[in-house]
Structures are given as structure tokens and as C-alpha cells.
Design an enzyme around this catalytic site. Structure first.
Site, PDB file in Angstrom:
ATOM      1  N   ASP A   1     -10.384   4.766  -5.131  1.00 24.43           N
ATOM      2  CA  ASP A   1      -9.023   4.567  -4.602  1.00 24.43           C
ATOM      3  C   ASP A   1      -8.912   5.073  -3.162  1.00 24.43           C
ATOM      4  OD1 ASP A   1      -7.052   3.283  -6.094  1.00 24.43           O
ATOM      5  OD2 ASP A   1      -6.773   4.993  -7.438  1.00 24.43           O
TER       6      ASP A   1
ATOM      7  N   LYS B   1      -6.711  -4.941 -12.903  1.00 20.06           N
ATOM      8  CA  LYS B   1      -7.948  -4.310 -12.414  1.00 20.06           C
ATOM      9  C   LYS B   1      -9.089  -4.537 -13.420  1.00 20.06           C
ATOM     10  CE  LYS B   1      -5.318  -0.998  -9.690  1.00 20.06           C
ATOM     11  NZ  LYS B   1      -4.795   0.355  -9.473  1.00 20.06           N
TER      12      LYS B   1
ATOM     13  N   GLN C   1      -4.378   5.918 -12.447  1.00 26.54           N
ATOM     14  CA  GLN C   1      -3.234   5.118 -11.998  1.00 26.54           C
ATOM     15  C   GLN C   1      -2.022   6.014 -11.741  1.00 26.54           C
ATOM     16  OE1 GLN C   1      -3.480   1.883 -11.253  1.00 26.54           O
ATOM     17  NE2 GLN C   1      -1.336   1.684 -10.664  1.00 26.54           N
TER      18      GLN C   1
END
Ligand code: GUN
Length: 294
Positions: A119, A52, A96
Site C-alpha cells: 500500500d 483486489k 484495509q
């Protein structure tokens, strides 16, 4: 059988994003800035987060990686989320997953300002997505929809079987596939999961199968009909003595058996994975441009 090349498609989209960011920079606009919070040292999470951060650089974004050890308290993590919510330079951020067991993932997700939730995990974004309103759509489902679109795979009126009902992939991709829409969706969707009794019969009826169970090589050749489109979301790290890292990424589809029967199929790696990262970049760009007026 045509291979759906997620790596190449993701490369094209990153180039499109980078071109737009160059223009924004030339006009003196704000450079998109993504922050990622990583707790602990899980090998998979380390790899995903490093991909990422690398993708941010390729797109011309700023990125910030914030690390905590496994023993971080929920309070400390919530404090950091509060800081990120209030930091005007940060357009969007992710925490995460998975998190250590002593931390409530749901509490963490709900603490994120939904306008920075690139997200797309916050209930407000999930709710908006499910009724077809503009919002941050979670990255893997968005990446799958983009692949189907870019390969001109018609989904209208097709029977799509989704294997798996996770909040991150199965449920949202089922929603998007059934959504009334001018671009993609409009499919008849069946969701199968670990308790489904007639899973093989369902798969044999499917025009499109999206496999997101997290069970390596679950989908076998005798479970699909000729001409099926197969999207493999699996990314299990299976030990291997043939690779330098000591493991290989294995999908939910037995590729050797299934691929010859397909019209289209995604490989693992190089299919859905790169598209997931690029969808996160698209969401970050949208966050930076304040695309979704809330
Ligand atoms: N863990 C597995 N997939 C994801 C994802 O898309 N986002 C975050 N934050 N964690 C994950």
C-alpha cells in the site's frame, strides 16, 4: 474533451502483468501472493477488497483474505501482522482502512514490514517516495501518474492544483507531481484543502486539477478554465433509487458542468478507481520480484 478511460487502461496493464506472471511460472519462479486483512463489514471496504482479490486472479497471483470482526483487539491484529511479516510465501499485504476507532491505524501501518507494504503507507515508503527513491508508492497516486503518462498528458511546468491533503492521496500525489523526473512530474503544485480561503481562484489558474476531497460534486463548472485536465479521485457512495445496490459512486467533480470545459477528464466510476487496484497489483509483483533492494 477526451475521456480518460481508467477501466480500459487498467485492463491493458493487468494483461501485461498476467503475461509477465505466465513467464515467471513457466520458468518455475515464485507466484506473487497478496494477502488482504479486512476488519468488520463496511460496505465500501468489502467492495474494494473483493475487487483486489478478483484482480489478483486476473493477474495470475495467489491471494489470501483474512477477516476479523469489528471487535478484534489491536493486539490480535498486531499478532496477525507479525505472522504475515514472517510468512515467506506472502510477498505483500494490506490492511484495509478505515479501522474501528479502538485501533490505532498508525500503529498498525508501522507494524507492517515496509518491504511487504504494497500500500506504500509505511513512513519508510512515504519518506523514500518523497525524496524520489525507489519504493512502494501508494496505489491511488501511482495510478493517477500512470494515467497521465499513458494519455501523454504533459505535466512539466504546468500548474497542478491538488484538492485535499490526505496521507493516502493529496499529499503523495502532490509530491509526485512536483518531483524532478524523466517520466511525469515537474509540475508547479498548489495544495488546497478545507481551510483554504481562495480555493476557487486557485482552481481557475490550474492546468491540471486533482480532486481528492471526498465531497461529492464539489468542483463546479465556474471553477475551472477552458482546456483544464481534471482527475476525479472522489468515490462517495451516495444513496440512489436508480441502482440495484441502492447507491451510486459519486466523484468530487460535477461532471456535467466541468467536462465540456476540459481537454481531458476521468469519469467516476471507471477512472481512477480501476487504476488504484492495478497499481496495487504492480506493487505486489515488484514485492515478489524483490525489485526494491532495501
Ligand atoms: N482505504 C481506502 N483506500 C485504501 C487503500 O488504498 N488501501 C487500504 N489499505 N485501505 C484503503
Amino acid at each position: 474533451m477526451q475521456l480518460i478511460d481508467g477501466k480500459e487502461t487498467a485492463g491493458q496493464i493487468k494483461a501485461e502483468i498476467a503475461a509477465e506472471v505466465s513467464q515467471i511460472k513457466a520458468q518455475g519462479g515464485k507466484i506473487p501472493h497478496l494477502a488482504a486483512v479486512l476488519v468488520g463489514h463496511d460496505g465500501g471496504s468489502e467492495t474494494y477488497v473483493s475487487h483486489k482479490v478478483k484482480a489478483c486472479a486476473e493477474c495470475g497471483f495467489k491471494s489470501t483474505l483474512i477477516r476479523f470482526e469489528d471487535d478484534v483487539t489491536e493486539e490480535e491484529l498486531l499478532k496477525k501482522i507479525h505472522e504475515l511479516n514472517n510468512d515467506d510465501d506472502i510477498d505483500g499485504f494490506i490492511v484495509q482502512l478505515p479501522l474501528p476507532k479502538h485501533i490505532s491505524e498508525q500503529k498498525i501501518i508501522e507494524a507492517i514490514d515496509y518491504r511487504k507494504d504494497v500500500d506504500g503507507f509505511h513512513p519508510i515508503n512515504v519518506g523514500k517516495m518523497s525524496i524520489g527513491l525507489p519504493c512502494f508508492v501508494s496505489a491511488t497516486p501511482a495510478g493517477i501518474m500512470e494515467l497521465l503518462k499513458r494519455y501523454h498528458i504533459d505535466t512539466k511546468g504546468k500548474h497542478c492544483v491538488v484538492l485535499g491533503r490526505s496521507n493516502i492521496v493529496g499529499k503523495p500525489v502532490a509530491m509526485l507531481m512536483m518531483q524532478k523526473s524523466d517520466s511525469g512530474g515537474n509540475a508547479t503544485v498548489t495544495v488546497c484543502h478545507s481551510r483554504s480561503k481562495n480555493l476557487k481562484e486557485m482552481c481557475l489558474q490550474a492546468d491540471i486539477i486533482i480532486a481528492a476531497l471526498g465531497q461529492p460534486e464539489f468542483l463546479k463548472g465556474d471553477m475551472v478554465k477552458p482546456g483544464v485536465v481534471v482527475i476525479d479521485v472522489g468515490t462517495t457512495r451516495v444513496p440512489s433509487d436508480k441502482t440495484k445496490s441502492g447507491f451510486k459512486l459519486t466523484g468530487d467533480v460535477n461532471f456535467e458542468e466541468v467536462a465540456p470545459k476540459c481537454s481531458y477528464i476521468t469519469p467516476v466510476p471507471g477512472g481512477v478507481g480501476p487504476m488504484t487496484i492495478v497499481s496495487l497489483m504492480k506493487n505486489t509483483l515488484s514485492a515478489s520480484k524483490k525489485t526494491f533492494k532495501n
